[in-house]
Structures are given as structure tokens and as C-alpha cells.
Design a protein around this motif. Structure first.
Motif, PDB file in Angstrom:
ATOM      1  N   LYS A 298       0.834  -1.199   0.000  1.00  0.00           N
ATOM      2  CA  LYS A 298       0.000   0.000   0.000  1.00  0.00           C
ATOM      3  C   LYS A 298       0.875   1.258   0.000  1.00  0.00           C
ATOM      4  O   LYS A 298       2.072   1.190   0.274  1.00  0.00           O
ATOM      5  CB  LYS A 298      -0.903   0.014   1.233  1.00  0.00           C
ATOM      6  N   GLN A 299       0.226   2.381  -0.252  1.00  0.00           N
ATOM      7  CA  GLN A 299       0.959   3.651  -0.219  1.00  0.00           C
ATOM      8  C   GLN A 299       1.302   4.058   1.209  1.00  0.00           C
ATOM      9  O   GLN A 299       2.322   4.687   1.446  1.00  0.00           O
ATOM     10  CB  GLN A 299       0.129   4.773  -0.859  1.00  0.00           C
ATOM     11  N   LYS A 300       0.447   3.724   2.156  1.00  0.00           N
ATOM     12  CA  LYS A 300       0.689   4.130   3.545  1.00  0.00           C
ATOM     13  C   LYS A 300       0.076   3.128   4.508  1.00  0.00           C
ATOM     14  O   LYS A 300      -0.364   2.061   4.091  1.00  0.00           O
ATOM     15  CB  LYS A 300       0.150   5.538   3.805  1.00  0.00           C
ATOM     16  N   ASN A 301       0.070   3.480   5.791  1.00  0.00           N
ATOM     17  CA  ASN A 301      -0.401   2.596   6.869  1.00  0.00           C
ATOM     18  C   ASN A 301       0.437   1.323   6.955  1.00  0.00           C
ATOM     19  O   ASN A 301      -0.088   0.206   6.955  1.00  0.00           O
ATOM     20  CB  ASN A 301      -1.887   2.242   6.678  1.00  0.00           C
ATOM     21  N   HIS A 302       1.766   1.510   7.013  1.00  0.00           N
ATOM     22  CA  HIS A 302       2.669   0.373   7.123  1.00  0.00           C
ATOM     23  C   HIS A 302       3.091   0.193   8.582  1.00  0.00           C
ATOM     24  O   HIS A 302       3.482   1.150   9.238  1.00  0.00           O
ATOM     25  CB  HIS A 302       3.931   0.600   6.281  1.00  0.00           C
ATOM     26  N   PHE A 303       3.028  -1.018   9.072  1.00  0.00           N
ATOM     27  CA  PHE A 303       3.608  -1.437  10.350  1.00  0.00           C
ATOM     28  C   PHE A 303       2.896  -0.850  11.570  1.00  0.00           C
ATOM     29  O   PHE A 303       2.642   0.331  11.653  1.00  0.00           O
ATOM     30  CB  PHE A 303       5.099  -1.066  10.437  1.00  0.00           C
ATOM     31  N   PHE A 304       2.619  -1.727  12.474  1.00  0.00           N
ATOM     32  CA  PHE A 304       2.042  -1.311  13.746  1.00  0.00           C
ATOM     33  C   PHE A 304       2.845  -1.890  14.913  1.00  0.00           C
ATOM     34  O   PHE A 304       2.488  -1.716  16.061  1.00  0.00           O
ATOM     35  CB  PHE A 304       0.578  -1.769  13.832  1.00  0.00           C
ATOM     36  N   SER A 305       3.921  -2.598  14.593  1.00  0.00           N
ATOM     37  CA  SER A 305       4.729  -3.211  15.648  1.00  0.00           C
ATOM     38  C   SER A 305       5.683  -2.190  16.240  1.00  0.00           C
ATOM     39  O   SER A 305       5.904  -1.123  15.682  1.00  0.00           O
ATOM     40  CB  SER A 305       5.534  -4.388  15.071  1.00  0.00           C
ATOM     41  N   GLY A 306       6.247  -2.543  17.400  1.00  0.00           N
ATOM     42  CA  GLY A 306       7.173  -1.620  18.054  1.00  0.00           C
ATOM     43  C   GLY A 306       8.609  -2.066  17.950  1.00  0.00           C
ATOM     44  O   GLY A 306       9.453  -1.598  18.707  1.00  0.00           O
ATOM     45  N   GLY A 307       8.907  -2.988  17.040  1.00  0.00           N
ATOM     46  CA  GLY A 307      10.254  -3.512  16.910  1.00  0.00           C
ATOM     47  C   GLY A 307      11.175  -2.602  16.129  1.00  0.00           C
ATOM     48  O   GLY A 307      10.852  -1.454  15.823  1.00  0.00           O
TER      49      GLY A 307
END
Length: 650
Positions: free
Chosen positions: A72-81
Motif C-alpha cells: 500500500k501507499q501508507k499505513n505500514h507497520f504497527f509493531s514496536g520492533g
């Protein structure tokens, strides 16, 4: 082989139809570029194919054995690593295999076990599977991919929540490429990539074994990658074979054929209507019946749709309030650092009135900072900067940070140019495709393309004679990019542009300035010339290095055979100093030679001992030991080669 097809896909949001009866098929190995103006449904189509969105009607078929990856163009990754931890998630199957291998290796270390033969068979099969899947190469592949996407070792330990939007997009692209899906779908993958990253990505995708669908406004990228174009507009899709340049020619030809067919039919309709009128005019029973018959045929005639020859485009032109002097910018040895990190040094340039200058360079090198220094929004740490007489800067910032997200579109413009009436301002906004209630939208709710157009309108009204543009074609569709390029070409003032848009770089500049850590390298031409010159310089550097090495070796060989280094007549003092240096050098070489002989003997002994240990049965079945020992053996041999090479040179 057919890998994907769509049949009569439609998608509506309320009364707004985004897609209408879209159908297509894609074969294995196809590289499809999806183009069209902003809002034409390109991203919606990808999301439906990926299963993240449902069509209002119609269906999508994907062969069950083919995996699909969607960037996608955006909304990548929600992890805290960290960056590295996120990238390593793509190799979880290798980590699981390694754990199984370790458990089996431990099991077969006991030769008396009742399951020894079975465990050994499973161990051998798993090791073979591990090797075929790329278990011995995935770590180097991971590091190479991260490096090419701009993540060095320091960046790899950075937490994801601290990454910029552009860095997140690059990491998402990196992770998607590491997954290697059979069908790779990319939505604007070239955003936030510098020229070296773009070149690497293109080379990678050219060799990619799967099928690719890519939404992109990067015309240069589309020319080099795709073999088909899906042209989307007004909710429809038209399929063209070839790259972007082929598409432009074929689309123009198709529209011309449609125009002729439409005009031909309209002429025939007009002729029939005239005949009907004349028949009715005579008012006889026979002719009236003939007129009615012709009217019925006209009513059932399948009308040729009038082709839409041009998309509605926003209208942009830059005018100057007054002219600048001939010297616009003179900069000498500009330097800039942030804390211990130096961006660039010794940056020099001399820009004259009317020039079109494009500045390129790697991400993070300080191009935006350099622009801000030139217009006085930032101070250089060192160096000389002179701005010429009557120079009036107009600045376009790529992040649109100069816009107030809490204001309305109309309010943003009125705050900047309060002498315009609401009617005049709404008329101007209409030129930029802000119609009706669009002018009351909050700036923060606008798309990237709409914000870019709003910033362009503010710049157009500024009357500046020197435009300083930071990535002016980012977020714009192809039609809008062409509008900006045409306006820049027609502008009578001076233009300084930072851009990675290679199509623009091949169209606009008189000169290209490449910003490097040690200064600016000038290329007096456009992007094609830059590539040609860069390749020539790299080839020349390589040739010169080889030639210097050959000359040096020849001189050493001659001196060694003749035993005489005194090629030039020297005075007594010079001869004495040279002899002292020569004797000191000979003593140093002698000591180094003895040291090398000792190191070589020690290293050869270590290699022999390690190879003996590796051949022992109890070690041969220990995969962890064998892997670590193999790495150590490789290091020993590499170091031994270096010692031998140095010894031979001495």
C-alpha cells in the motif's frame, strides 16, 4: 498461463461510482502498469484484487496456487520492533527450520538411540530442503536488500515508531520484495526513493520471476519496467500492450479512430434527420410513412460515444512581478552538519538569471537543507553565500508544511492573498479543480495531490522571479505533472528544483548539480547526459586505477630486477637522505617479511587443526558446530590469502 482475471467489477461509494464494469486478464510474467488521474480507482482496484475491499458487483479470479503480495501507499507497520526485526519476520520459516535442524542434530548425536536412523533421515531431508529454499543465503540477501533501500547497520537498529513516513514506505517495500510473492502488487513504489534506489529497484524488478501489477505516476519507471498498461479514467479500464511510451502513441491513435467514427456517425444522423424533415415537409402519406420508418431506425441506432480527448486539467502559469539581476546565487564552500553528522561540505554553485537548475543526490544528503539555506530559512555552518539584486524567492516545500491543516482551502488562500475577493479567489481555485463546496474542505483532509495543487496556486500568485521547488511532482498524477512541467518551461525567471523525477530531469534542466558529501558535481545537460557522463567517469576511474596499478607493478618489477632506484641525478645531501629512507624501508620490509612468515605458519597450522576436527564423526553430524566451523575456516583462509598476497608483493 492465466494467473488472474476480473469480470465486470463495479464499485460505488454511495452515489459515486469509482469502477464500472471493469474486466481484464493477466498472464504469468506480465508486468502491468496501472495509470490514470487521481481518483480514477487505481488503488481501489488493487485493494479489491488483494481481497481487502469487496466489489459492489463482479468477480476476481486468482489461481489458488499463486501467492499475492500487496504494497500500500501508507499505513505500514504497527509493531514496536526495530527495522531489522521487522525485515526478519519474512524469514520466520527459516528460523523454524533451524530450530528443527538443531533438535534433530542433538537427537542424532546419540548413536545408540532407537530412533537414530529415522532422525538421521529426517535431518538429511531437512538440510536439503533448507539449502534449496535458500537457508544459506537469506541472511546476506536480507542485508543487501536493507542496504539498497537505505538502511545501513545503524538504521537497522532504529525503532519503527521513530522512522519517517518515507523510511516506513521504503521498509515496507523491502519487506514485500523479501516475501517474493507470485503476484506482486505495488502502489506507488517509487515514492521516497532516490536515484540510486530507483535504479536498483528497476534492475531487481526486471529480473523478478513473478507477475507484477504496479500503480505509478513515474513515467520513466513505467517505460523501463512494464509490458502492458491499464489506462483508468471515469471508472473504466482500457488495456494497451507495451510500455508507457508505446501507450501514449496507441492511446492517441485509438482516440483519433473513435473521434472519426463519432463524427462519421453524427454526419449520418444529421443527414437522416434532414431527409426525415424533407419527407415530413411534403406531408404525403407515403413520405410520412418513410419518415416514420427512418425515425424508428434512428431511435434504435447504437450511438458511438463521444471520445473524451482530454482530461480536465488544472491551469498553472508563473508570472514575475519584476526581474532579478543577472547574478541570482553565488555560493562557495557551504557546509552543514547536524550534531556530529555532516550532511555536506564544500558545496559551491553560480546560478544566473533564467537558468533551470536541477539538484539531485542520495536521500539524507541534505538537498532540502541546501534549498533552505539558499532562501535564508536555514544557516550554513561555514562558507560564502550571496543572493543577487532583486531576487525574490518562491518556495514549494515537498511536505506542504507551509499549509495550515486547520484552515479551509478558501481560508488558506485568503490568509495569504487577502486583497482578492471571495469570488475572484473561488474562480482561481476552480482553475485548480477546487469546485463548489471543495473550497470549504479543511486543508488537513485533502489528499497529497490536492495539497500539492494548493501549494502550487499559492506559488503562482506570489509573483516570485526565482522558483525554488522541492520535489514539485510528488503526489501528482501524470496529467498534473505535465501541467507543472509546461508551466516551468514557459516561466521567464530562474528555477531551482530538487527532484528524483527522471522524466522531469530529462525535460527541464539546463544543468544538473549532484550534491555529494564532499561538494557539488556539475553536469551541463539533462538526465540522459548525466547518466552517460556518470558512466564514462566511472569507467575512466576504473581504467585509471588499473593503469596506475600496472605502471606501479612494472616500476617495482624493473627496480627489483635492476636493484637501482636512482633514476634521477641527486645532490650529495639528497642522495644521503634517500639512502637513509631506503635503508629504513628495507629494515621495515625485512621485519614485516619475518612477521608474515610467522603469521602464515601459525595460520596454516590452525587451518590444518580445524579441518581435522571437522572430519571427526561426532562433529560431522553437529550442524551448529559445522556451520560455525565453516565460517571460521573461511575467515582463516581469507586472512591467509591476504598474508600470501602481501608476502609476494614484498
Amino acid at each position: 498461463m492465466l494467473v488472474m482475471s476480473a469480470s465486470d467489477i463495479s464499485k460505488s461509494y454511495g452515489i459515486d461510482a469509482v469502477l464500472e464494469d471493469v474486466s481484464f486478464s493477466v498472464d504469468k510474467g506480465d508486468r502491468v502498469g496501472i495509470v490514470g488521474p487521481n481518483g480514477s480507482g487505481k488503488t481501489t482496484l488493487l485493494s479489491i484484487i488483494a481481497g481487502e475491499n469487496s466489489p459492489s458487483s463482479g468477480s476476481v479470479y486468482i489461481r489458488s496456487e499463486f501467492s499475492v503480495g500487496y504494497l500500500k501507499q501508507k499505513n505500514h507497520f504497527f509493531s514496536g520492533g526495530t527495522v531489522l526485526e521487522e525485515a526478519e519476520k519474512n524469514f520466520e520459516h527459516f528460523f523454524q527450520m533451524e530450530k528443527k535442524i538443531e533438535r534433530l542434530a542433538e537427537a542424532i548425536s546419540d548413536h545408540t538411540s532407537s530412533t537414530f536412523d529415522k532422525d538421521l533421515e529426517r535431518y538429511s531431508a531437512l538440510m536439503e530442503e533448507y539449502e534449496k529454499a535458500g537457508g544459506y543465503t537469506y541472511k546476506s540477501e536480507l542485508k543487501a536488500m536493507l542496504k539498497h533501500m537505505g538502511f545501513d547497520e545503524e538504521m537497522q537498529s532504529k525503532k519503527i515508531e521513530k522512522l519517517s513516513g518515507g523510511e516506513r514506505t521504503r521498509l515496507a517495500l523491502c519487506c514485500m520484495l523479501l516475501k517474493k510473492p507470485d503476484i506482486l502488487m505495488l502502489d506507488e513504489p517509487t515514492n521516497h526513493l532516490d536515484l540510486s534506489m530507483l535504479d536498483w529497484l528497476e534492475q531487481y524488478l526486471k529480473g523478478y520471476g513473478g507477475t507484477i501489477l504496479v500503480v505509478s505516476h513515474d513515467r520513466f519507471f513505467l517505460d523501463r519496467i512494464v509490458n502492458r498498461i491499464f489506462d483508468m479514467s471515469d471508472g473504466t479500464l482500457v488495456d494497451y500492450r507495451g510500455n508507457y511510451s508505446d501507450f501514449l502513441v496507441k492511446k492517441a491513435e485509438r482516440l483519433e479512430v473513435m473521434r472519426r467514427e463519432y463524427e462519421k456517425q453524427q454526419k449520418e444522423i444529421a443527414r437522416q434527420e434532414e431527409i426525415i424533415r424533407r419527407f415530413k415537409q411534403h406531408n404525403t402519406e407515403h413520405l410520412v410513412k418513410r419518415a416514420q420508418s427512418r425515425e424508428k431506425r434512428l431511435a434504435h441506432l447504437e450511438l458511438v460515444e463521444k471520445p473524451k480527448l482530454k482530461q480536465e486539467r488544472f491551469k498553472l502559469s508563473f508570472d514575475t512581478n519584476y526581474k532579478s539581476g543577472n547574478d541570482v546565487i553565488i555560493a562557495e564552500d557551504l557546509c552543514k552538519s547536524f550534531g556530529p553528522r555532516q550532511l555536506f561540505r564544500n558545496a559551491s554553485m553560480d546560478i544566473k538569471k533564467g537558468e533551470r537548475i536541477c539538484i539531485i543526490g542520495d536521500n539524507g544528503i541534505g538537498k532540502t537543507t541546501l534549498l533552505r539555506i539558499l532562501i535564508g530559512q536555514e544557516q550554513a555552518d561555514d562558507g560564502y553565500l550571496k543572493i543577487g539584486y532583486n531576487v525574490d524567492f518562491g518556495y514549494y516545500d515537498q511536505g506542504q508544511m507551509l499549509l495550515d491543516n486547520n484552515e479551509t482551502v478558501l481560508g488558506e488562500m485568503k490568509n495569504a492573498y487577502h486583497l482578492y475577493t471571495d469570488t475572484e479567489m473561488r474562480s482561481l481555485l476552480g482553475r485548480f479543480l477546487f469546485f463548489g463546496d471543495d473550497v470549504f474542505k479543511q486543508v488537513g483532509a485533502l489528499s497529497g495531490g490536492e495539497k500539492a495543487k494548493l501549494s502550487m496556486l499559492k506559488l503562482m500568485l506570489s509573483g516570485a522571479n526565482t522558483l525554488v521547488l522541492d520535489e514539485p511532482t510528488n503526489h501528482l498524477d501524470i496529467e498534473s505533472k505535465e501541467v507543472v512541467e509546461e508551466a516551468i518551461e514557459e516561466f521567464e525567471g530562474t528555477v531551482i528544483i530538487v527532484s528524483h523525477d527522471r522524466y522531469l530531469l530529462n525535460k527541464i534542466p539546463d544543468r544538473i548539480l549532484e550534491l555529494t558529501p564532499s561538494g557539488i558535481v556539475e553536469y551541463k545537460g539533462r538526465f540522459d547526459y548525466y547518466l552517460e557522463k556518470k558512466a564514462m567517469m566511472e569507467a575512466l576511474d576504473s581504467e585509471m586505477a588499473e593503469a596506475a596499478k600496472a605502471v606501479r607493478q612494472e616500476a617495482v618489477d624493473k627496480a627489483a630486477s635492476a636493484g637501482d632506484f636512482d633514476f634521477i641525478p641527486l645532490s650529495a645531501e639528497e642522495e644521503r637522505q634517500l639512502r637513509k629512507k631506503k635503508e629504513a624501508e628495507e629494515r621495515r620490509i625485512s621485519r614485516r617479511k619475518e612477521s608474515l612468515e610467522l603469521s602464515i605458519a601459525e595460520l596454516e597450522l590452525k587451518i590444518e587443526e580445524l579441518e581435522t576436527e571437522m572430519c571427526k564423526p561426532e562433529n560431522a553430524t553437529n550442524s551448529i558446530y559445522m556451520r560455525e566451523a565453516a565460517e571460521k575456516l573461511e575467515d582463516y583462509k581469507a586472512k591467509l590469502d591476504d598474508y600470501y598476497w602481501e608476502y609476494m608483493e614484498i
